[in-house]
Design a protein around this motif. Structure first.
Motif, mmCIF file in Angstrom:
data_model
loop_
_atom_site.group_PDB
_atom_site.id
_atom_site.type_symbol
_atom_site.label_atom_id
_atom_site.label_comp_id
_atom_site.label_asym_id
_atom_site.label_seq_id
_atom_site.Cartn_x
_atom_site.Cartn_y
_atom_site.Cartn_z
ATOM 1 N N ASP A 55 9.843 -5.399 -9.320
ATOM 2 C CA ASP A 55 9.141 -6.281 -8.436
ATOM 3 C C ASP A 55 8.111 -5.788 -7.643
ATOM 4 N N GLY A 56 8.243 -4.570 -7.338
ATOM 5 C CA GLY A 56 7.482 -3.977 -6.297
ATOM 6 C C GLY A 56 6.079 -3.677 -7.019
ATOM 7 N N ILE A 57 6.065 -3.268 -8.164
ATOM 8 C CA ILE A 57 4.934 -2.746 -8.958
ATOM 9 C C ILE A 57 4.316 -4.027 -9.180
ATOM 10 N N ARG A 58 4.947 -5.208 -9.532
ATOM 11 C CA ARG A 58 4.521 -6.353 -9.738
ATOM 12 C C ARG A 58 3.599 -6.924 -8.667
ATOM 13 N N PHE A 59 4.015 -6.718 -7.420
ATOM 14 C CA PHE A 59 3.380 -7.292 -6.359
ATOM 15 C C PHE A 59 2.268 -6.251 -6.159
ATOM 16 N N LEU A 60 2.182 -5.101 -6.514
ATOM 17 C CA LEU A 60 0.858 -4.126 -6.285
ATOM 18 C C LEU A 60 -0.041 -4.326 -7.240
ATOM 19 N N ARG A 61 0.486 -4.810 -8.434
ATOM 20 C CA ARG A 61 -0.597 -5.050 -9.528
ATOM 21 C C ARG A 61 -1.602 -6.631 -8.975
ATOM 22 N N GLN A 62 -0.680 -7.550 -8.181
ATOM 23 C CA GLN A 62 -1.359 -8.782 -8.045
ATOM 24 C C GLN A 62 -1.963 -8.686 -6.505
ATOM 25 N N SER A 63 -1.566 -7.884 -5.623
ATOM 26 C CA SER A 63 -1.935 -7.854 -4.258
ATOM 27 C C SER A 63 -2.699 -6.744 -3.480
ATOM 28 N N ALA A 64 -2.720 -5.634 -4.474
ATOM 29 C CA ALA A 64 -3.303 -4.467 -3.700
ATOM 30 C C ALA A 64 -4.620 -4.342 -3.411
ATOM 31 N N GLU A 65 -5.404 -4.898 -4.290
ATOM 32 C CA GLU A 65 -6.999 -5.246 -3.892
ATOM 33 C C GLU A 65 -7.292 -6.039 -2.724
ATOM 34 N N LYS A 66 -6.464 -6.983 -2.717
ATOM 35 C CA LYS A 66 -6.764 -7.939 -1.806
ATOM 36 C C LYS A 66 -6.526 -7.472 -0.293
ATOM 37 N N LEU A 67 -5.423 -6.543 -0.316
ATOM 38 C CA LEU A 67 -4.978 -6.043 0.988
ATOM 39 C C LEU A 67 -5.706 -4.571 1.128
ATOM 40 N N GLY A 68 -6.513 -4.216 0.468
ATOM 41 C CA GLY A 68 -7.308 -2.692 0.608
ATOM 42 C C GLY A 68 -6.226 -1.461 0.361
ATOM 43 N N LEU A 69 -5.504 -1.862 -0.560
ATOM 44 C CA LEU A 69 -4.435 -0.699 -0.908
ATOM 45 C C LEU A 69 -4.789 0.276 -2.055
ATOM 46 N N TYR A 70 -4.755 1.506 -1.829
ATOM 47 C CA TYR A 70 -4.881 2.531 -3.027
ATOM 48 C C TYR A 70 -3.560 2.614 -3.488
ATOM 49 N N VAL A 71 -3.240 2.038 -4.870
ATOM 50 C CA VAL A 71 -1.823 2.292 -5.291
ATOM 51 C C VAL A 71 -1.565 3.788 -5.920
ATOM 52 N N CYS A 72 -0.665 4.339 -5.618
ATOM 53 C CA CYS A 72 -0.227 5.455 -6.031
ATOM 54 C C CYS A 72 0.904 5.865 -6.813
ATOM 55 N N ASN A 73 1.317 4.820 -7.426
ATOM 56 C CA ASN A 73 2.505 4.789 -8.656
ATOM 57 C C ASN A 73 1.575 5.319 -9.828
ATOM 58 N N SER A 74 2.733 5.352 -10.941
ATOM 59 C CA SER A 74 2.333 6.032 -12.264
ATOM 60 C C SER A 74 1.177 5.201 -12.865
ATOM 61 N N LEU A 75 0.830 3.946 -12.502
ATOM 62 C CA LEU A 75 -0.108 3.144 -12.779
ATOM 63 C C LEU A 75 -1.473 3.927 -12.809
ATOM 64 N N ASN A 76 -1.653 4.835 -11.481
ATOM 65 C CA ASN A 76 -2.903 5.478 -11.364
ATOM 66 C C ASN A 76 -2.883 6.549 -12.545
ATOM 67 N N PRO A 77 -3.979 6.688 -13.107
ATOM 68 C CA PRO A 77 -4.341 7.532 -14.183
ATOM 69 C C PRO A 77 -4.415 8.986 -13.275
ATOM 70 N N TYR A 78 -4.678 9.110 -12.223
ATOM 71 C CA TYR A 78 -4.816 10.425 -11.541
ATOM 72 C C TYR A 78 -3.549 11.148 -11.282
ATOM 73 N N ARG A 79 -2.624 10.189 -10.954
ATOM 74 C CA ARG A 79 -1.094 10.689 -11.096
ATOM 75 C C ARG A 79 -0.845 11.470 -12.373
ATOM 76 N N ILE A 80 -1.208 10.882 -13.334
ATOM 77 C CA ILE A 80 -0.836 11.588 -14.591
ATOM 78 C C ILE A 80 -1.441 12.644 -14.932
ATOM 79 N N GLU A 81 -2.912 12.835 -14.484
ATOM 80 C CA GLU A 81 -3.461 13.986 -14.472
ATOM 81 C C GLU A 81 -3.080 15.262 -13.854
ATOM 82 N N GLY A 82 -2.565 14.959 -12.688
ATOM 83 C CA GLY A 82 -1.885 15.901 -11.845
ATOM 84 C C GLY A 82 -0.629 16.336 -12.297
ATOM 85 N N GLN A 83 0.126 15.383 -12.854
ATOM 86 C CA GLN A 83 1.488 15.683 -13.473
ATOM 87 C C GLN A 83 1.428 16.723 -14.885
ATOM 88 N N LYS A 84 0.399 16.629 -15.444
ATOM 89 C CA LYS A 84 0.355 17.387 -16.663
ATOM 90 C C LYS A 84 0.367 18.836 -16.212
#
Length: 425
Positions: free
Chosen positions: A196-225
């Motif tokens: 539910d939290g992920i769903r909210f961030l998908r819908q509302s992060a841009e409106k709130l000016g939030l930079y999302v740091c969940n695994s949706l973020n491709p740079y999270r994957i790059e670092g985790q490699k």
């Protein structure tokens, strides 16, 4: 986002759209983003020498066990934007006890629990926060069952940035939330699940000016490699037959699978190990999908496992995870909470310790060995994702009857009885 100078593109893994600028948390088709790098044009032997030379660094950006591999992580980011706190550089332990327990020839325990915030999330988070910082963001956000939130809050505090954590009100470790709070994050508890939290961030992060740091973020994957890069380097650029990985949001298997693909393409390893993706029975939608041969994942509406870090019913990275399994001829398994806690005892008593989700790896190797999928003469690396102290409640449950906590007089007879020894006259 396309960078023609270094050949880097961020594209949608579902529809192939190339991101133009950094505006959308997910693609408009609903797919997740991935970073495409010109691996084929890189000199693997030169990189190997460079990575080995950097092992001698004791300070600065290249002392990081993530930025040591910067050329494969994010060379496009300016150095002044890079965040580092000595992440990575975690121990790799050859465990006879774990190998005997699982019935295989050899097991290494890769203790990502030794990261600064106590979990593997630091490897990916340091890259995501660095990228967000390079774009001038001030507010960083995530939905989390605990480890992601602590990692984000730590790096945000380290850089003087702000962090927002969306945390389910139930089913997560109080220790992780306390750690997150200690770093100064704004924590919003809500009725619902991680999904539910992920769903909210998908819908509302841009409106709130939030930079999302969940695994949706491709740079999270790059670092985790970098976890699998370091594992290979610690074993002199050779890997075991199997790598066992716990699966919650599935970003971990996605990242390590991508890392393995790149290592092999560069000639840094001579063969691909097989991935064993282990989920908890109460939160195993991906395992059920793979076992049934279904074309898509059916979410688990009410995930329920004692291993709170795995308590995710709709993992957003399942398509990337499936690709990683197919590439490595990998398998999945689901283990019970009882099997997880039994394996945790072995890891704890080996002197390393871990939170329950990490122990799913050893429980999974044992199950796959019992089923004849893993051979007794094979070797495996188990990725331990979280520190022993991440879940204090689990420790109390497992060891509440350990020792003698009854109070009373301290004397030789009492100690001798507790230790089952004969006191000399």
């Amino acid at each position: 986002m396309a960078n023609e100078a270094n050949g880097v593109q961020i594209y949608c893994t579902d529809c192939g759209t190339v991101m133009q600028g950094w505006k959308e948390t997910i693609c408009r088709c609903g797919g997740t983003w991935d970073v495409r790098r010109p691996i084929a044009s890189m000199d693997g032997e030169r990189l190997r020498r460079l990575f080995d030379e950097r092992l001698g660094q004791r300070s600065g950006v290249y002392a990081s066990g993530v930025w040591r591999y910067r050329e494969l992580i994010a060379p496009e980011l300016p150095e002044e934007a890079l965040v580092y706190r000595g992440e990575g550089n975690t121990g790799l332990y050859d465990s006879t006890a774990a190998a005997q327990y699982a019935g295989v020839r050899r097991i290494w325990l890769k203790a990502q629990s030794e990261n600064p915030s106590g979990s593997f999330k630091d490897n990916g988070m340091v890259a995501a926060v660095s990228h967000g910082r390079s774009l001038g963001n001030k507010w960083f956000a995530c939905s989390s069952t605990g480890n992601t939130s602590a990692s984000l809050a730590m790096y945000a505090a380290w850089c003087g940035l702000q962090s927002l954590v969306l945390a389910p009100a139930k089913g997560i470790s109080p220790a992780k939330i306390s750690q997150t709070s200690a770093y100064g994050a704004r924590i919003l508890a809500f009725d619902g699940t991680y999904d539910d939290g992920i769903r909210f961030l998908r819908q509302s992060a841009e409106k709130l000016g939030l930079y999302v740091c969940n695994s949706l973020n491709p740079y999270r994957i790059e670092g985790q490699k970098s976890i699998v890069y370091e594992l290979a380097q610690q074993l002199d650029w050779s890997l075991p037959d199997w790598i066992a990985i716990p699966g919650g949001a599935l970003s971990h298997v996605s990242a390590l699978g991508k890392g393995l693909e790149e290592l092999f393409a560069l000639g840094l390893i001579g063969r691909l190990p097989r991935i064993a993706l282990i989920q908890a029975e109460g939160a195993s939608p991906f395992h059920r999908m793979v076992q049934s041969g279904a074309a898509s994942l059916t979410p688990e509406p009410k995930p329920n496992t004692r291993a709170s870090a795995l308590n995710i019913g709709n993992p957003p990275s399942w398509r990337k995870a499936l690709k990683a399994l197919q590439m490595t001829n990998g398998v999945t398994a689901a283990v019970s909470d009882e099997q997880i806690m039994a394996a945790k005892r072995i890891i704890d008593r080996s002197g390393i310790g871990c939170e329950p989700a990490s122990a799913a790896t050893l429980a999974g190797v044992l199950k796959l060995r019992t089923e004849g999928i893993i051979d007794g003469d094979e070797t495996a690396a188990c990725i331990l994702t979280g520190n022993l102290l991440k879940d204090i409640d689990a420790l109390h449950e497992l060891y509440e009857n350990a020792g003698d906590a009854s109070g009373g007089t301290l004397n030789v007879e009492r100690v001798a009885e507790l230790c089952s020894v004969q006191a000399s006259p």
